[in-house]
Every structure is written in C-alpha cells, then in structure tokens.
Write a protein that holds these residues in place. Sequence first.
Motif, PDB file in Angstrom:
ATOM      1  N   ASP A   1      21.252 -64.632   0.734  1.00  0.00           N
ATOM      2  CA  ASP A   1      20.587 -64.672  -0.568  1.00  0.00           C
ATOM      3  C   ASP A   1      21.594 -64.516  -1.708  1.00  0.00           C
ATOM      4  O   ASP A   1      21.532 -65.242  -2.704  1.00  0.00           O
ATOM      5  CB  ASP A   1      19.525 -63.574  -0.673  1.00  0.00           C
ATOM      6  N   ILE A   2      22.504 -63.565  -1.590  1.00  0.00           N
ATOM      7  CA  ILE A   2      23.497 -63.358  -2.647  1.00  0.00           C
ATOM      8  C   ILE A   2      24.392 -64.584  -2.774  1.00  0.00           C
ATOM      9  O   ILE A   2      24.693 -65.045  -3.879  1.00  0.00           O
ATOM     10  CB  ILE A   2      24.337 -62.087  -2.398  1.00  0.00           C
ATOM     11  N   HIS A   3      24.816 -65.126  -1.639  1.00  0.00           N
ATOM     12  CA  HIS A   3      25.682 -66.304  -1.641  1.00  0.00           C
ATOM     13  C   HIS A   3      24.978 -67.486  -2.319  1.00  0.00           C
ATOM     14  O   HIS A   3      25.564 -68.166  -3.174  1.00  0.00           O
ATOM     15  CB  HIS A   3      26.078 -66.648  -0.201  1.00  0.00           C
ATOM     16  N   ASN A   4      23.738 -67.713  -1.960  1.00  0.00           N
ATOM     17  CA  ASN A   4      22.983 -68.815  -2.567  1.00  0.00           C
ATOM     18  C   ASN A   4      22.746 -68.569  -4.061  1.00  0.00           C
ATOM     19  O   ASN A   4      22.814 -69.504  -4.863  1.00  0.00           O
ATOM     20  CB  ASN A   4      21.649 -69.015  -1.848  1.00  0.00           C
ATOM     21  N   TRP A   5      22.480 -67.318  -4.427  1.00  0.00           N
ATOM     22  CA  TRP A   5      22.279 -66.990  -5.826  1.00  0.00           C
ATOM     23  C   TRP A   5      23.563 -67.216  -6.622  1.00  0.00           C
ATOM     24  O   TRP A   5      23.547 -67.770  -7.714  1.00  0.00           O
ATOM     25  CB  TRP A   5      21.778 -65.552  -5.978  1.00  0.00           C
ATOM     26  N   ARG A   6      24.676 -66.797  -6.067  1.00  0.00           N
ATOM     27  CA  ARG A   6      25.968 -67.041  -6.739  1.00  0.00           C
ATOM     28  C   ARG A   6      26.196 -68.541  -6.917  1.00  0.00           C
ATOM     29  O   ARG A   6      26.677 -68.998  -7.953  1.00  0.00           O
ATOM     30  CB  ARG A   6      27.095 -66.412  -5.927  1.00  0.00           C
ATOM     31  N   ASN A   7      25.840 -69.337  -5.912  1.00  0.00           N
ATOM     32  CA  ASN A   7      25.998 -70.790  -6.032  1.00  0.00           C
ATOM     33  C   ASN A   7      25.149 -71.346  -7.163  1.00  0.00           C
ATOM     34  O   ASN A   7      25.589 -72.230  -7.901  1.00  0.00           O
ATOM     35  CB  ASN A   7      25.667 -71.491  -4.716  1.00  0.00           C
ATOM     36  N   ILE A   8      23.945 -70.832  -7.333  1.00  0.00           N
ATOM     37  CA  ILE A   8      23.101 -71.270  -8.441  1.00  0.00           C
ATOM     38  C   ILE A   8      23.743 -70.865  -9.768  1.00  0.00           C
ATOM     39  O   ILE A   8      23.839 -71.675 -10.691  1.00  0.00           O
ATOM     40  CB  ILE A   8      21.666 -70.715  -8.301  1.00  0.00           C
ATOM     41  N   LEU A   9      24.198 -69.626  -9.865  1.00  0.00           N
ATOM     42  CA  LEU A   9      24.828 -69.160 -11.098  1.00  0.00           C
ATOM     43  C   LEU A   9      26.068 -69.992 -11.435  1.00  0.00           C
ATOM     44  O   LEU A   9      26.296 -70.324 -12.603  1.00  0.00           O
ATOM     45  CB  LEU A   9      25.226 -67.688 -10.982  1.00  0.00           C
ATOM     46  N   ALA A  10      26.860 -70.326 -10.433  1.00  0.00           N
ATOM     47  CA  ALA A  10      28.134 -71.008 -10.664  1.00  0.00           C
ATOM     48  C   ALA A  10      27.998 -72.515 -10.843  1.00  0.00           C
ATOM     49  O   ALA A  10      28.780 -73.118 -11.578  1.00  0.00           O
ATOM     50  CB  ALA A  10      29.087 -70.724  -9.492  1.00  0.00           C
ATOM     51  N   HIS A  11      27.032 -73.121 -10.173  1.00  0.00           N
ATOM     52  CA  HIS A  11      27.019 -74.582 -10.120  1.00  0.00           C
ATOM     53  C   HIS A  11      25.741 -75.241 -10.614  1.00  0.00           C
ATOM     54  O   HIS A  11      25.693 -76.457 -10.734  1.00  0.00           O
ATOM     55  CB  HIS A  11      27.260 -75.051  -8.678  1.00  0.00           C
ATOM     56  N   GLN A  12      24.695 -74.448 -10.850  1.00  0.00           N
ATOM     57  CA  GLN A  12      23.408 -75.069 -11.123  1.00  0.00           C
ATOM     58  C   GLN A  12      22.676 -74.394 -12.274  1.00  0.00           C
ATOM     59  O   GLN A  12      22.000 -75.041 -13.038  1.00  0.00           O
ATOM     60  CB  GLN A  12      22.551 -75.012  -9.846  1.00  0.00           C
ATOM     61  N   TRP A  13      22.750 -73.143 -12.382  1.00  0.00           N
ATOM     62  CA  TRP A  13      22.125 -72.255 -13.350  1.00  0.00           C
ATOM     63  C   TRP A  13      20.614 -72.142 -13.175  1.00  0.00           C
ATOM     64  O   TRP A  13      20.096 -71.069 -13.029  1.00  0.00           O
ATOM     65  CB  TRP A  13      22.464 -72.628 -14.798  1.00  0.00           C
ATOM     66  N   LEU A  14      19.884 -73.238 -13.198  1.00  0.00           N
ATOM     67  CA  LEU A  14      18.443 -73.174 -12.990  1.00  0.00           C
ATOM     68  C   LEU A  14      18.125 -73.488 -11.538  1.00  0.00           C
ATOM     69  O   LEU A  14      18.588 -74.488 -11.006  1.00  0.00           O
ATOM     70  CB  LEU A  14      17.715 -74.186 -13.883  1.00  0.00           C
ATOM     71  N   GLY A  15      17.352 -72.637 -10.910  1.00  0.00           N
ATOM     72  CA  GLY A  15      16.951 -72.876  -9.531  1.00  0.00           C
ATOM     73  C   GLY A  15      15.719 -72.049  -9.201  1.00  0.00           C
ATOM     74  O   GLY A  15      15.523 -70.959  -9.760  1.00  0.00           O
ATOM     75  N   SER A  16      14.905 -72.548  -8.301  1.00  0.00           N
ATOM     76  CA  SER A  16      13.673 -71.838  -7.945  1.00  0.00           C
ATOM     77  C   SER A  16      13.963 -70.454  -7.369  1.00  0.00           C
ATOM     78  O   SER A  16      13.120 -69.564  -7.456  1.00  0.00           O
ATOM     79  CB  SER A  16      12.842 -72.667  -6.967  1.00  0.00           C
ATOM     80  N   MET A  17      15.153 -70.254  -6.831  1.00  0.00           N
ATOM     81  CA  MET A  17      15.503 -68.947  -6.284  1.00  0.00           C
ATOM     82  C   MET A  17      15.450 -67.865  -7.366  1.00  0.00           C
ATOM     83  O   MET A  17      15.240 -66.688  -7.066  1.00  0.00           O
ATOM     84  CB  MET A  17      16.882 -68.984  -5.629  1.00  0.00           C
ATOM     85  N   GLY A  18      15.629 -68.259  -8.608  1.00  0.00           N
ATOM     86  CA  GLY A  18      15.546 -67.313  -9.714  1.00  0.00           C
ATOM     87  C   GLY A  18      14.197 -66.618  -9.816  1.00  0.00           C
ATOM     88  O   GLY A  18      14.080 -65.559 -10.429  1.00  0.00           O
ATOM     89  N   HIS A  19      13.202 -67.177  -9.155  1.00  0.00           N
ATOM     90  CA  HIS A  19      11.871 -66.550  -9.123  1.00  0.00           C
ATOM     91  C   HIS A  19      11.716 -65.610  -7.925  1.00  0.00           C
ATOM     92  O   HIS A  19      10.689 -64.964  -7.789  1.00  0.00           O
ATOM     93  CB  HIS A  19      10.779 -67.626  -9.087  1.00  0.00           C
ATOM     94  N   ARG A  20      12.746 -65.558  -7.073  1.00  0.00           N
ATOM     95  CA  ARG A  20      12.685 -64.722  -5.871  1.00  0.00           C
ATOM     96  C   ARG A  20      13.792 -63.677  -5.826  1.00  0.00           C
ATOM     97  O   ARG A  20      14.039 -63.066  -4.799  1.00  0.00           O
ATOM     98  CB  ARG A  20      12.748 -65.610  -4.624  1.00  0.00           C
TER      99      ARG A  20
END
Length: 189
Positions: free
Chosen positions: A105-124
């Motif tokens: 989860d942390i790894h995927n969240w970091r990937n969103i922060l670094a490469h995507q910014w908006l992602g559905s994971m932000g709701h989880r």
Amino acid sequence: MSQNRSHNSESQEHRLERLKSHPVEAIETLLNSIANYFNNEIGVTPSHYQTSLMFLGVHASALTVGEVFFANESPNSMFKDYKQFLETFVDGDTDDLKFSLIAEDIHNWRNILAHQWLGSMGHRIEYDYQLDLGWEKRDDVLVINPKTYCEAYLKAFSLGGKIWKYDKIFTEEQLIQIHERIVRKFENK
C-alpha cells in the motif's frame, strides 16, 4: 543561509577513488550521506505536516539502500527491495509498527504521489497524526500515523540503529557485491 550539500564536499574523482577503496568505505559513505543530509530534510516533515514529501523522501532512501543491499532481480524488484528494507531495518515489535505488512500500500501510494498525483487509492488511505498506533485498517481504509512511520525510519539511521549493523546481516561475499553495486551506480549517473 545554511547549506546541506551532500555531494560537493569533495571532488567527483576523489569520491570515486574513496568508494572503490573498500566495501565498508562505500557502504558507510552511502549510509552517512543519507543519515547526515537527506534525513535532515525528511526529519522535519512531520512537524510541518509535509506528509507527501515525507513519503517520497523515505521511499527514495529506502529504495536507494534496498537496491544496493538486496538487489532483487525479479519482476516487481523495487517493491521487494522496499519491503525487505522495511522488514530488516524499520519494522518494530508490534504489528502496527511492522510497516512491511502494509508495504504494498505504501509503495503504491508513493507511486501515485510521485507519478500520478490523482488516484482512486487516495480514497483508501488516510493520515492521522494523533493515532496511537503506527497504522491500522478501518474497514477498507488504511490509516497511517506519518509521524510514527517517519520516526521508525529515522530510528534505523540513528546511532546504534539497525542499518549500522549491516555487517551482521550480510556475508563478506555479499558485502563485496554491495560494494560493486554502489560503485557502479555512482559511475553510471
């Protein structure tokens, strides 16, 4: 203005010569550089609620060390290096302090922060600086105390921290391989 210059204290040629000299020199130059420079910046993020920067910084450091220490060469190797870094150096004694349990989860969240910014994971995923635990699941939401996560990471680099006991973890042959990876990475970038 105060300076935080990890790379300009010596010439590139001198640094390379020093890195090549011995595995301990290369490993401890890497670890000391992170501990004395990068972690100075990471360490102030919780008190300023710079949570995204903290996750990005801790992850960058964990992958830097994880890639040279563990060098997983399989698909998803960056995640495996990160998780192994957490298991080896950061995890505490109780489940809520075992951040490796939520490494994906942390790894995927970091990937969103670094490469995507908006992602559905932000709701989880949620931050709670007042949480008495390092992390917990609330239904389908992962709640992390960023301050506790950061403190656990920084503790690994503190005097007597787990990361400084690397010579008890790796064999002499592994230390030579780690040394070679550090030198190769320095030369290539």
